[in-house]
Design a protein around this motif. Structure first.
Motif, PDB file in Angstrom:
ATOM      1  N   THR A  39      -6.781  -7.645   2.915  1.00 60.75           N
ATOM      2  CA  THR A  39      -5.701  -8.152   2.184  1.00 60.75           C
ATOM      3  C   THR A  39      -4.446  -7.936   3.164  1.00 60.75           C
ATOM      4  OG1 THR A  39      -4.877  -6.510   0.728  1.00 60.75           O
ATOM      5  CG2 THR A  39      -6.732  -8.302   0.162  1.00 60.75           C
ATOM      6  N   LEU A  40      -3.427  -8.837   2.913  1.00 62.44           N
ATOM      7  CA  LEU A  40      -2.174  -8.426   3.807  1.00 62.44           C
ATOM      8  C   LEU A  40      -1.330  -7.202   3.006  1.00 62.44           C
ATOM      9  CD1 LEU A  40      -0.670 -12.171   3.755  1.00 62.44           C
ATOM     10  CD2 LEU A  40      -1.933 -10.876   5.319  1.00 62.44           C
ATOM     11  N   LEU A  41      -2.019  -7.007   1.689  1.00 59.54           N
ATOM     12  CA  LEU A  41      -1.263  -5.866   1.083  1.00 59.54           C
ATOM     13  C   LEU A  41      -1.958  -4.529   1.624  1.00 59.54           C
ATOM     14  CD1 LEU A  41       0.589  -4.628  -1.097  1.00 59.54           C
ATOM     15  CD2 LEU A  41      -1.188  -4.803  -2.658  1.00 59.54           C
ATOM     16  N   MET A  42      -3.061  -4.631   2.016  1.00 60.93           N
ATOM     17  CA  MET A  42      -3.865  -3.557   2.832  1.00 60.93           C
ATOM     18  C   MET A  42      -3.156  -3.151   4.224  1.00 60.93           C
ATOM     19  SD  MET A  42      -7.895  -4.488   1.992  1.00 60.93           S
ATOM     20  CE  MET A  42      -8.495  -4.509   0.367  1.00 60.93           C
ATOM     21  N   LEU A  43      -2.849  -4.250   4.795  1.00 60.67           N
ATOM     22  CA  LEU A  43      -2.158  -4.274   6.080  1.00 60.67           C
ATOM     23  C   LEU A  43      -0.832  -3.625   5.883  1.00 60.67           C
ATOM     24  CD1 LEU A  43      -2.814  -7.877   7.800  1.00 60.67           C
ATOM     25  CD2 LEU A  43      -4.064  -5.597   8.108  1.00 60.67           C
ATOM     26  N   ALA A  44      -0.059  -3.738   4.795  1.00 58.08           N
ATOM     27  CA  ALA A  44       1.044  -3.162   4.461  1.00 58.08           C
ATOM     28  C   ALA A  44       0.995  -1.824   4.269  1.00 58.08           C
ATOM     29  CB  ALA A  44       1.915  -3.863   3.365  1.00 58.08           C
ATOM     30  N   ALA A  45      -0.211  -1.279   3.625  1.00 53.69           N
ATOM     31  CA  ALA A  45      -0.578  -0.056   3.278  1.00 53.69           C
ATOM     32  C   ALA A  45      -0.712   0.968   4.458  1.00 53.69           C
ATOM     33  CB  ALA A  45      -1.739  -0.115   2.297  1.00 53.69           C
ATOM     34  N   VAL A  46      -1.460   0.365   5.349  1.00 51.20           N
ATOM     35  CA  VAL A  46      -1.772   0.896   6.791  1.00 51.20           C
ATOM     36  C   VAL A  46      -0.515   1.295   7.308  1.00 51.20           C
ATOM     37  CG1 VAL A  46      -2.549   0.353   9.199  1.00 51.20           C
ATOM     38  CG2 VAL A  46      -4.005  -0.294   7.156  1.00 51.20           C
ATOM     39  N   GLU A  47       0.496   0.552   7.253  1.00 53.32           N
ATOM     40  CA  GLU A  47       1.774   0.485   7.848  1.00 53.32           C
ATOM     41  C   GLU A  47       2.686   1.615   6.958  1.00 53.32           C
ATOM     42  OE1 GLU A  47       2.306  -0.241  10.943  1.00 53.32           O
ATOM     43  OE2 GLU A  47       0.436  -1.381  10.959  1.00 53.32           O
ATOM     44  N   GLY A  48       2.461   1.688   5.480  1.00 53.02           N
ATOM     45  CA  GLY A  48       3.405   2.199   4.779  1.00 53.02           C
ATOM     46  C   GLY A  48       4.740   1.576   4.384  1.00 53.02           C
ATOM     47  N   SER A  49       4.419   0.482   4.755  1.00 53.68           N
ATOM     48  CA  SER A  49       5.936  -0.349   4.629  1.00 53.68           C
ATOM     49  C   SER A  49       6.365  -0.908   3.016  1.00 53.68           C
ATOM     50  CB  SER A  49       5.841  -1.715   5.478  1.00 53.68           C
ATOM     51  OG  SER A  49       7.067  -2.362   5.318  1.00 53.68           O
ATOM     52  N   ILE A  50       7.153   0.003   2.624  1.00 49.11           N
ATOM     53  CA  ILE A  50       7.627  -0.204   1.133  1.00 49.11           C
ATOM     54  C   ILE A  50       8.407  -1.473   1.081  1.00 49.11           C
ATOM     55  CG2 ILE A  50       9.126   0.279  -0.700  1.00 49.11           C
ATOM     56  CD1 ILE A  50       6.854   2.590   0.085  1.00 49.11           C
ATOM     57  N   SER A  51       8.885  -2.044   1.873  1.00 44.45           N
ATOM     58  CA  SER A  51       9.819  -3.416   1.796  1.00 44.45           C
ATOM     59  C   SER A  51       8.485  -4.558   1.866  1.00 44.45           C
ATOM     60  CB  SER A  51      10.825  -3.577   2.772  1.00 44.45           C
ATOM     61  OG  SER A  51      10.678  -3.399   4.038  1.00 44.45           O
ATOM     62  N   GLY A  70     -15.061  -1.269   0.620  1.00 48.08           N
ATOM     63  CA  GLY A  70     -14.691  -0.814  -0.576  1.00 48.08           C
ATOM     64  C   GLY A  70     -13.343  -0.264  -0.830  1.00 48.08           C
ATOM     65  N   ASP A  71     -12.565  -0.570   0.286  1.00 53.29           N
ATOM     66  CA  ASP A  71     -11.215   0.284   0.304  1.00 53.29           C
ATOM     67  C   ASP A  71     -10.169  -0.663  -0.422  1.00 53.29           C
ATOM     68  OD1 ASP A  71     -11.548   2.411   1.948  1.00 53.29           O
ATOM     69  OD2 ASP A  71     -11.780   0.906   3.742  1.00 53.29           O
ATOM     70  N   THR A  72      -9.172  -0.021  -1.241  1.00 52.57           N
ATOM     71  CA  THR A  72      -7.958  -0.846  -1.529  1.00 52.57           C
ATOM     72  C   THR A  72      -6.810  -0.560  -0.696  1.00 52.57           C
ATOM     73  OG1 THR A  72      -7.542   0.890  -3.293  1.00 52.57           O
ATOM     74  CG2 THR A  72      -9.166  -0.999  -4.038  1.00 52.57           C
ATOM     75  N   ALA A  73      -5.718  -1.102  -1.391  1.00 54.77           N
ATOM     76  CA  ALA A  73      -4.313  -0.793  -0.562  1.00 54.77           C
ATOM     77  C   ALA A  73      -3.904   0.362  -0.944  1.00 54.77           C
ATOM     78  CB  ALA A  73      -3.366  -1.830  -0.992  1.00 54.77           C
ATOM     79  N   GLU A  74      -4.266   0.988  -2.293  1.00 52.65           N
ATOM     80  CA  GLU A  74      -4.052   2.236  -2.712  1.00 52.65           C
ATOM     81  C   GLU A  74      -4.772   3.370  -1.844  1.00 52.65           C
ATOM     82  OE1 GLU A  74      -3.541   4.880  -6.733  1.00 52.65           O
ATOM     83  OE2 GLU A  74      -4.264   3.089  -7.114  1.00 52.65           O
ATOM     84  N   THR A  78      -3.316   6.063   0.371  1.00 57.97           N
ATOM     85  CA  THR A  78      -3.459   7.516  -0.007  1.00 57.97           C
ATOM     86  C   THR A  78      -3.966   8.406   1.108  1.00 57.97           C
ATOM     87  OG1 THR A  78      -3.749   7.125  -2.245  1.00 57.97           O
ATOM     88  CG2 THR A  78      -4.704   8.995  -1.503  1.00 57.97           C
ATOM     89  N   ARG A  79      -4.925   7.663   1.863  1.00 55.83           N
ATOM     90  CA  ARG A  79      -5.544   8.536   3.226  1.00 55.83           C
ATOM     91  C   ARG A  79      -4.502   8.644   4.018  1.00 55.83           C
ATOM     92  NH1 ARG A  79      -9.945   5.096   2.508  1.00 55.83           N
ATOM     93  NH2 ARG A  79      -9.328   3.869   4.322  1.00 55.83           N
ATOM     94  N   ARG A  80      -3.835   7.773   4.241  1.00 57.35           N
ATOM     95  CA  ARG A  80      -2.730   7.904   5.424  1.00 57.35           C
ATOM     96  C   ARG A  80      -1.316   8.709   4.808  1.00 57.35           C
ATOM     97  NH1 ARG A  80      -2.976   4.580   9.773  1.00 57.35           N
ATOM     98  NH2 ARG A  80      -4.696   3.411  10.036  1.00 57.35           N
ATOM     99  N   GLY A  81      -1.539   9.090   3.752  1.00 53.79           N
ATOM    100  CA  GLY A  81      -0.267   9.745   3.357  1.00 53.79           C
ATOM    101  C   GLY A  81       0.840   9.407   2.943  1.00 53.79           C
ATOM    102  N   PHE A  82       0.835   8.186   2.624  1.00 52.32           N
ATOM    103  CA  PHE A  82       2.036   7.269   2.316  1.00 52.32           C
ATOM    104  C   PHE A  82       2.096   7.262   0.819  1.00 52.32           C
ATOM    105  CE2 PHE A  82       1.081   4.874   6.380  1.00 52.32           C
ATOM    106  CZ  PHE A  82       1.917   5.403   7.170  1.00 52.32           C
ATOM    107  N   LEU A  88       4.477   2.637  -5.315  1.00 52.01           N
ATOM    108  CA  LEU A  88       4.852   1.442  -5.452  1.00 52.01           C
ATOM    109  C   LEU A  88       3.816   0.596  -5.841  1.00 52.01           C
ATOM    110  CD1 LEU A  88       6.596  -1.249  -4.452  1.00 52.01           C
ATOM    111  CD2 LEU A  88       5.441  -1.134  -2.534  1.00 52.01           C
ATOM    112  N   LEU A  89       2.862   0.741  -5.484  1.00 51.06           N
ATOM    113  CA  LEU A  89       1.322   0.474  -6.145  1.00 51.06           C
ATOM    114  C   LEU A  89       1.154   0.446  -7.597  1.00 51.06           C
ATOM    115  CD1 LEU A  89      -0.932   0.470  -3.129  1.00 51.06           C
ATOM    116  CD2 LEU A  89       0.217  -1.523  -3.915  1.00 51.06           C
ATOM    117  N   ASN A  90       1.640   1.651  -7.919  1.00 55.79           N
ATOM    118  CA  ASN A  90       1.212   2.216  -9.421  1.00 55.79           C
ATOM    119  C   ASN A  90       2.608   1.890 -10.290  1.00 55.79           C
ATOM    120  OD1 ASN A  90      -1.255   2.962  -9.005  1.00 55.79           O
ATOM    121  ND2 ASN A  90      -0.595   4.762  -7.949  1.00 55.79           N
ATOM    122  N   GLY A  91       3.520   1.474  -9.816  1.00 55.94           N
ATOM    123  CA  GLY A  91       4.831   1.170 -10.337  1.00 55.94           C
ATOM    124  C   GLY A  91       4.879   0.100 -11.462  1.00 55.94           C
TER     125      GLY A  91
END
Length: 91
Positions: A39-51, A70-74, A78-82, A88-91
């Motif tokens: 998903t696009l949110l997963m791509l954002a997670a790869v980058e750690g881009s909050i905005s 089986g990966d999620t954005a979270e 998490t794996r990337r240390g962001f 943000l995902l849990n907020g």
């Protein structure tokens, strides 16, 4: 006309929140996926881009979506240390 997954991926990699918000306003589906379920949110997670992640969440991106592995954005963030992205995902 909405942009393609590939074009959205480029915007997300650049961290271009303004361009992403414009694309979303013009019909880009916040839950668009590629052939592997990324998903696009997963791509954002790869980058750690909050905005970028925030923009997608505001457009109703599915936080619980899973890709073919089986990966999620979270789990990706998490794996990337962001930790801020995870928050943000849990907020």
């Amino acid at each position: 006309m909405a942009i393609s997954y590939r074009a959205a991926q480029t915007i997300i990699k650049r961290g271009d929140e303004a361009a992403l918000r414009k694309a979303l306003a013009e019909g880009l589906n916040a839950n668009l996926t590629n052939e592997n379920g990324w998903t696009l949110l997963m791509l954002a997670a790869v980058e750690g881009s909050i905005s970028v992640g925030q923009a997608l969440l505001e457009a109703s991106a599915n936080k619980a979506a899973t890709n073919a592995k089986g990966d999620t954005a979270e789990s990706i963030a998490t794996r990337r240390g962001f930790t801020e992205f995870v928050s943000l995902l849990n907020g």
